[in-house]
Design an enzyme around this catalytic site. Structure first.
Site, PDB file in Angstrom:
ATOM      1  N   LYS A 122     -15.002  25.805 -17.750  1.00  0.00           N
ATOM      2  CA  LYS A 122     -14.192  24.792 -18.429  1.00  0.00           C
ATOM      3  C   LYS A 122     -15.084  23.979 -19.355  1.00  0.00           C
ATOM      4  CE  LYS A 122     -10.839  21.192 -17.003  1.00  0.00           C
ATOM      5  NZ  LYS A 122     -10.140  20.626 -15.818  1.00  0.00           N
ATOM      6  N   SER A 146      -5.795  19.916 -11.172  1.00  0.00           N
ATOM      7  CA  SER A 146      -6.096  20.678 -12.391  1.00  0.00           C
ATOM      8  C   SER A 146      -6.640  22.084 -12.201  1.00  0.00           C
ATOM      9  CB  SER A 146      -7.078  19.898 -13.264  1.00  0.00           C
ATOM     10  OG  SER A 146      -6.373  18.918 -13.962  1.00  0.00           O
ATOM     11  N   SER A 200      -5.194  20.544 -15.851  1.00  0.00           N
ATOM     12  CA  SER A 200      -5.855  20.547 -17.146  1.00  0.00           C
ATOM     13  C   SER A 200      -6.752  21.766 -17.372  1.00  0.00           C
ATOM     14  CB  SER A 200      -6.704  19.282 -17.289  1.00  0.00           C
ATOM     15  OG  SER A 200      -7.719  19.254 -16.301  1.00  0.00           O
TER      16      SER A 200
HETATM   17  N1  GLN Z   1      -2.489  16.006 -13.886  1.00  0.00           N
HETATM   18  C1  GLN Z   1      -3.393  15.052 -13.345  1.00  0.00           C
HETATM   19  C2  GLN Z   1      -3.778  14.061 -14.412  1.00  0.00           C
HETATM   20  O1  GLN Z   1      -3.287  14.150 -15.474  1.00  0.00           O
HETATM   21  C3  GLN Z   1      -4.598  15.723 -12.760  1.00  0.00           C
HETATM   22  C4  GLN Z   1      -5.605  16.136 -13.761  1.00  0.00           C
HETATM   23  C5  GLN Z   1      -6.820  16.749 -13.151  1.00  0.00           C
HETATM   24  O2  GLN Z   1      -6.817  17.204 -12.013  1.00  0.00           O
HETATM   25  N2  GLN Z   1      -7.899  16.744 -13.925  1.00  0.00           N
HETATM   26  O3  GLN Z   1      -4.569  13.202 -14.214  1.00  0.00           O
END
Ligand code: GLN
Length: 495
Positions: A81, A180, A156
């Site tokens: 990532k 994510s 994400s």
């Molecule tokens: N969807 C969650 C957020 O927007 C989790 C994101 C993540 O795990 N990086 O914060």
């Protein structure tokens, strides 16, 4: 033996490892096949922000030149990532503000992969600063879901999930602050692990919320995932939250075939009846339960009522920590500088142009919730909910080994089909709790419905990742993923 991009896409990490060890394939053959697969799919999918073909070829050649050397991943193409620092390779965190940032060091998790012989093929697309659950908040465009390129991959870790799902790399690392890794894994038919907080070093991870972030693997099967977690786990003096348990925890791959006989698996019936939950997702949890029961697990009901407060607590805590972590991007030390007048002009132009809407929203929410007079009402209250939730889990795991629950309440929506901000936040309801409590949680596929994969989530006590893998492996042996993109000759058309 050369390998075609189509054959490459179906390889497991272990098969690839055996082929390289037996000198039937070279690292360079694998790198070329991976690059060819990306050439074919990237125009439709956009999983990769920065490809590193030349660096990868050089590494593959180096690995071929020292046949004696080599770890578990020797010569194997993987991706990471774009919030994991890679020495000499641009690392954007999905943001304009880091468009030109080239880190001078590798994240510990990346170094661990490379020390095991893996070849990093590129940096994967992601929601900006890992904020989001759709992949649409990337400054580098949305990522299409290889099962249906017109749909979101989830986020994400959107690019890591999509790349592995179409077979451009054999595995990838993501990060998980509130879901994510697990949610995009579920949307793309993969196995995704969010390890116990402190099991994998966060050194070199572009932080979203430091008390919640963990790095973990996304793969096409449970064995590969366990292998990768074993490679990246471990104590690291460069991360002050790295846990002692990272050294003493049982490794995950050796016992993975032990099955689920005697494991105590619980679920909360109230959780499967909520309004916003697709009956298919609830059905997935029941199906996983039935398979596990058929293999000797003991299934029982349990109540975990505090999970529903996770959304409120998480979005306060995450925003507070993010607003502090992102303060460094001021155009002076970090971040592409914009504006040219006085210092305030530089700050506001740099941050105003460099950050997208979701990032700005969280910085504002976080700064507000931490401000004098509001700290007690918001941050402290959220921290209390978090502690209560951890206590609830600690009690639960006195009499149970695993909690089964959905990953996401609904199927991935179409790209651009605007969901409200709150709808996206609420979609995280099942994944946030494991981060708030610091517990390991895995998401694995349970089937395909109308051409889209569905996943199930399992949470366990601290450092019990090994039993989560035993469950995932048992389910996997009893599940077929018809039409999986890694079995296709080329990308699908968006429906
Ligand atoms: N969807 C969650 C957020 O927007 C989790 C994101 C993540 O795990 N990086 O914060």
């Amino acid at each position: 033996m050369k390998i075609t991009q189509e054959q490459f896409a179906r390889l497991t990490l272990e098969e690839a490892g055996r082929l390289v060890a037996a000198a039937e394939l070279s690292a360079l053959d694998l790198v070329e096949a991976s690059a060819a697969r990306m050439d074919l799919f990237e125009p439709a999918i956009n999983a990769v922000v920065t490809r590193t073909d030349e660096v990868s070829r050089r590494r593959a050649a180096e690995s071929a030149a020292s046949p004696g050397a080599g770890g578990a991943l020797r010569g194997i193409p993987v991706a990471v990532k774009d919030n994991l620092m890679t020495r000499g390779v641009r690392t954007t965190c999905g943001s304009r503000i880091l468009e030109n940032f080239i880190p001078p060091y590798d994240a510990s998790a990346v170094a661990a992969l490379q020390n095991a012989g893996a070849v990093v093929m590129g940096k994967t697309n992601m929601d900006e600063v890992a904020m989001g659950s759709s992949g649409e908040h990337s400054a580098y465009g949305p990522t299409g879901n290889p099962w249906d390129p017109g749909r979101i991959t989830g986020g994400s870790s959107s690019g890591s999930a999509a790349l592995v799902a179409y077979g451009g790399a054999l595995a990838a690392l993501g990060s998980d602050t509130g879901g994510s890794i697990r949610q995009p894994a579920a949307f793309c038919g993969l196995v995704g692990m969010k390890p116990t907080y402190g099991r994998v070093s966060r050194y070199g991870l572009g932080a979203l919320a430091s008390s919640l972030d963990q790095i973990g693997p996304l793969t096409r099967n449970a064995r590969d995932n366990a292998l990768l977690l074993d490679v990246i786990s471990g104590r690291d003096p460069r991360d002050s939250t790295s846990a002692a348990g990272a050294e003493t925890a049982a490794p995950c791959l050796p016992g993975i075939e032990e099955g689920v006989k005697g494991l105590r698996i619980v679920y909360d019936p109230a959780m499967l009846e909520g309004d916003g939950l697709s009956p298919v997702m609830a059905g997935g949890v029941r199906r996983a339960m039935n398979i596990a029961a058929g293999h000797g697990a003991r299934i029982a009901e349990a109540a975990v009522p505090l999970i529903k407060y996770g959304v409120a607590a998480y979005y306060i805590i995450c925003s507070c920590e993010a607003s502090a972590n992102l303060a460094r991007f001021d155009g002076v030390r970090y971040g592409r500088r914009c504006g040219g007048g006085d210092v305030w002009d530089v700050y506001s132009e740099t941050r105003g142009r460099g950050f997208g809407d979701e990032v700005k929203r969280r910085i504002m929410v976080g700064a507000y919730a931490l401000s004098q007079g509001y700290y007690d009402a918001y941050y402290l209250k959220a921290a209390r909910v978090r502690r209560k939730l951890s206590q609830e889990f600690a009690r639960l795991f006195l009499d149970a080994d695993i909690l089964l629950l959905p990953v996401a309440p609904q199927f991935p929506r179409r790209i651009g089909a605007k969901a409200g901000v709150m709808e996206d936040y609420l979609g995280d309801i099942f994944t946030l709790a494991a981060n708030l409590a610091g517990l390991p949680a895995i998401s694995f596929p349970i089937g395909v419905f109308d051409g889209l994969p569905t996943g199930v989530q399992a949470v366990a006590g601290p450092f019990a990742e090994n039993i989560l893998y035993r469950l995932a492996r048992t389910i996997e042996k009893n599940t077929r993923l018809v039409g999986a993109p890694w079995t296709l000759a080329g990308p699908k058309e968006a429906k």
